[in-house]
Design a protein around this motif. Structure first.
Motif, PDB file in Angstrom:
ATOM      1  N   ASP A  80       0.799  -1.221   0.000  1.00 59.22           N
ATOM      2  CA  ASP A  80       0.000   0.000   0.000  1.00 59.22           C
ATOM      3  C   ASP A  80       0.836   1.276   0.000  1.00 59.22           C
ATOM      4  OD1 ASP A  80      -2.957  -0.591  -0.014  1.00 59.22           O
ATOM      5  OD2 ASP A  80      -2.305  -1.996   1.527  1.00 59.22           O
ATOM      6  N   VAL A 133      -4.268   0.035  -2.496  1.00 58.49           N
ATOM      7  CA  VAL A 133      -5.496   0.778  -2.208  1.00 58.49           C
ATOM      8  C   VAL A 133      -5.218   1.905  -1.220  1.00 58.49           C
ATOM      9  CG1 VAL A 133      -7.797   0.610  -1.151  1.00 58.49           C
ATOM     10  CG2 VAL A 133      -7.032  -1.140  -2.759  1.00 58.49           C
ATOM     11  N   GLY A 134      -4.265   1.691  -0.311  1.00 52.28           N
ATOM     12  CA  GLY A 134      -4.013   2.644   0.771  1.00 52.28           C
ATOM     13  C   GLY A 134      -3.514   3.991   0.301  1.00 52.28           C
ATOM     14  N   GLY A 177      -5.886  -4.346  -2.065  1.00 55.97           N
ATOM     15  CA  GLY A 177      -5.412  -3.802  -0.800  1.00 55.97           C
ATOM     16  C   GLY A 177      -4.931  -4.893   0.143  1.00 55.97           C
ATOM     17  N   SER A 180      -6.387  -3.442   5.271  1.00 52.26           N
ATOM     18  CA  SER A 180      -6.985  -2.103   5.149  1.00 52.26           C
ATOM     19  C   SER A 180      -7.486  -1.574   6.482  1.00 52.26           C
ATOM     20  CB  SER A 180      -8.117  -2.138   4.120  1.00 52.26           C
ATOM     21  OG  SER A 180      -7.600  -2.514   2.859  1.00 52.26           O
ATOM     22  N   GLY A 184      -2.750  -0.665   5.887  1.00 51.05           N
ATOM     23  CA  GLY A 184      -3.258  -0.361   4.551  1.00 51.05           C
ATOM     24  C   GLY A 184      -4.241   0.778   4.499  1.00 51.05           C
ATOM     25  N   GLY A 185      -4.352   1.573   5.575  1.00 54.09           N
ATOM     26  CA  GLY A 185      -5.209   2.755   5.530  1.00 54.09           C
ATOM     27  C   GLY A 185      -6.013   3.038   6.778  1.00 54.09           C
ATOM     28  N   MET A 187      -8.780   1.872   7.872  1.00 55.19           N
ATOM     29  CA  MET A 187     -10.158   2.101   7.436  1.00 55.19           C
ATOM     30  C   MET A 187     -11.144   1.364   8.330  1.00 55.19           C
ATOM     31  SD  MET A 187      -9.578   1.484   3.354  1.00 55.19           S
ATOM     32  CE  MET A 187      -8.069   2.074   2.552  1.00 55.19           C
ATOM     33  N   TYR A 192     -14.076   0.440   3.786  1.00 57.05           N
ATOM     34  CA  TYR A 192     -13.281  -0.414   2.891  1.00 57.05           C
ATOM     35  C   TYR A 192     -14.169  -1.181   1.918  1.00 57.05           C
ATOM     36  CZ  TYR A 192     -10.811  -4.196   0.807  1.00 57.05           C
ATOM     37  OH  TYR A 192     -10.328  -5.068  -0.149  1.00 57.05           O
ATOM     38  N   TYR A 196     -13.636  -1.142  -1.921  1.00 51.84           N
ATOM     39  CA  TYR A 196     -13.353  -2.365  -2.670  1.00 51.84           C
ATOM     40  C   TYR A 196     -14.218  -2.439  -3.917  1.00 51.84           C
ATOM     41  CZ  TYR A 196     -13.505  -7.169  -4.223  1.00 51.84           C
ATOM     42  OH  TYR A 196     -13.471  -8.289  -5.030  1.00 51.84           O
ATOM     43  N   SER A 216      -9.537  -7.474   1.046  1.00 53.86           N
ATOM     44  CA  SER A 216      -8.737  -7.414   2.264  1.00 53.86           C
ATOM     45  C   SER A 216      -9.637  -7.692   3.460  1.00 53.86           C
ATOM     46  CB  SER A 216      -8.088  -6.030   2.393  1.00 53.86           C
ATOM     47  OG  SER A 216      -7.378  -5.911   3.596  1.00 53.86           O
TER      48      SER A 216
END
Length: 499
Positions: A80, A133-134, A177, A180, A184-185, A187, A192, A196, A216
């Motif tokens: 990410d 994705v992040g 991702g 996540s 990875g964020g 979230m 997420y 997605y 993820s």
């Protein structure tokens, strides 16, 4: 040495329906982390270590022997922050970056998309790519898929051809991702799952290259994450949903425990934590069953293994740890759990392949060794794509003081030739187990086997003595009428073949 007492148990194995133990359960994971890629798979430009295009050949041959079915890349948390265009084209023109997740070292991007897919071709395995994705964009991921999989006329295919690859690779496994919920964020599950759907929409299926999109999924016991993804994404939009669970010897992330220096109490706690995988997989699978009773969505356990403190004197961001007989027992136990849940678990990836966490291989300049965990995968490769055979048994207890866990775990399968393979793990470090096995209407005449064990749970393979913990011939199984009798030694992994 421990004195060996004995307990007895009865196993019943029956032929089953059409459930298959997917070969992809035996997958692996290689992240841009520590010395997994660099000094692992990938050697210096002027290295004298035998290599092909800088890919180390002794490593390739070792992994081909265990028939690695898939390899996940480039992360992990690194995925990410990875921008794929930095890793294509002439290597001397690729931009450098800081690997902020793992040690703050400079990543020179010399190992990128083409190099990874060359490696997969050499290994004869399927690539599993984790998209960004992040910190990436929908466009970035969409164009990476196009670069990999489209065989028509487009800007991405033109760049691919300029970089020396005329035809697409047609990569199927595609992670949208990674973690996540964390690196990875950070979230929420609702956010997420909406994201997605957007990313997956633009990750196109091209002619001859349908994607297996993998969402993820949850961290360990976060059942709400699985519930939310199954409800909001739905079975029709994803091939798989991931799960990450690591075995911590102490159960404490700040002080996880040593890879090589532990007593029986810490061993017991480690195996207790390892066995939690059974409950975790079962509960996530039950949630998935509610939304997907036909089991179209695979549970993809794409990060698992033991995580200890790093070896003294090594970079804490490189996650380098040794690998003992204890780790082999974890590998055998976890793979048995996955085999027994192969109706839902269709893919898994041990973390990680070389020099990181529960590695298969350790390297030191031109030296290479195979860890006890490697030898488990060598034993268990007989289960790949075989027909699953259910087993009924009551495990004896492994007791330590007033605590106890199941001493025995087992899985079984039947291959296309009719041969039956039974993998048995005895976690008790002191007591052997006597098994009487009823195979019902399964026909067989002979039994052979291999065993992995050693004198001490802490035994390891080193560059000085690389064959201390290795597979050996097992002679403790015999046919008695229609029954199979097995004397399973303490702290051992045994795989039997019945023909």
């Amino acid at each position: 040495m421990f004195a060996c007492a004995q307990t007895e148990t009865l196993l019943t194995i029956k032929s089953s329906g059409d459930q298959t133990v997917s070969r992809h359960i035996y997958g692996h994971f290689s992240e841009h982390l520590g010395r997994c890629i660099y000094d692992g798979f990938w050697v210096d430009e002027n290295s004298t270590i035998p290599n092909k295009g800088r890919i180390r050949l002794d490593v390739v041959e070792a992994l081909k022997k265990i028939k690695v079915p898939n390899l996940r890349w480039p992360g992990g948390c690194f995925a990410d922050e990875y921008h794929w265009r930095d890793g294509i084209g002439p290597r001397d023109q690729r931009p450098k970056m800081v690997n902020t997740n793992w040690g703050g070292v400079i990543e020179d991007n010399s190992f990128g998309t083409h190099e990874f897919l060359d490696l997969c071709k050499m290994l004869d395995c399927e690539p599993y790519i984790a998209g960004n994705v992040g910190s990436g964009t929908v466009e970035e991921m969409a164009k990476w898929v196009e670069y990999l999989n489209f065989d028509g006329v487009s800007p991405m295919t033109a760049i691919r051809k300029q970089n020396g690859m005329d035809k697409p690779w047609k990569v199927s496994f595609w992670g949208v991702g990674n973690e996540s919920w964390g690196c990875g964020g950070n979230m929420t599950a609702d956010y997420y799952s909406d994201l997605y759907r957007r990313y997956a929409t633009y990750a196109r299926d091209y002619a001859g290259a349908p994607l297996k999109r993998i969402a993820s999924g949850a961290n360990a016991e976060d059942y709400n994450w699985t519930e939310t993804c199954m409800k909001n994404i739905g079975p029709g939009r994803m091939w798989g949903l991931t799960l990450h669970y690591y075995t911590l010897p102490t159960g404490n992330w700040k002080s996880k425990g040593s890879a090589t220096k532990f007593d029986e109490e810490q061993y017991f706690n480690t195996m207790k934590n390892c066995l939690r995988m059974e409950e975790i997989v079962s509960k996530h699978a039950a949630i998935m069953d509610k939304y997907d009773p036909k089991k179209r969505v695979a549970l993809v356990v794409d990060e698992w293994g033991i995580w200890t403190d790093v070896e003294p004197g090594t970079n804490p961001g490189f996650l380098y740890q040794q690998n003992s007989l204890r780790d082999a027992l974890i590998a055998g136990t976890t793979l048995n759990i996955f085999n027994n849940h192969s109706d839902r678990v269709k893919m898994a990836n041990l973390a990680q392949t070389i020099n990181v966490l529960q590695a298969l291989i350790l390297t030191e300049k031109d030296k290479m060794l195979l860890t006890p965990t490697y030898h488990v995968f060598d034993l268990y490769k007989l289960h790949m794509d075989a027909k699953y055979l259910p087993i009924n048994f009551a495990s004896p207890d492994y007791k330590l003081g007033d605590k106890k866990i199941a001493a025995l775990n087992v899985s079984a399968s039947q291959d296309s030739t009719g041969a039956v393979h039974i993998s048995l793990v005895n976690l008790d470090p002191k007591n052997k187990i006597s098994l009487n096995t009823d195979l019902g209407n399964l026909k067989w005449k002979t039994v052979t086997g291999q065993i992995l064990t050693s004198a001490q749970l802490t035994d390891i393979n080193t560059f000085a003595v690389s064959n201390k913990v290795v597979n050996a011939k097992f002679s403790g199984a015999k046919k008695s009428g229609n029954m199979l009798k097995v004397e399973l030694p303490a702290k051992s992994i045994v795989v039997l073949e019945l023909k």
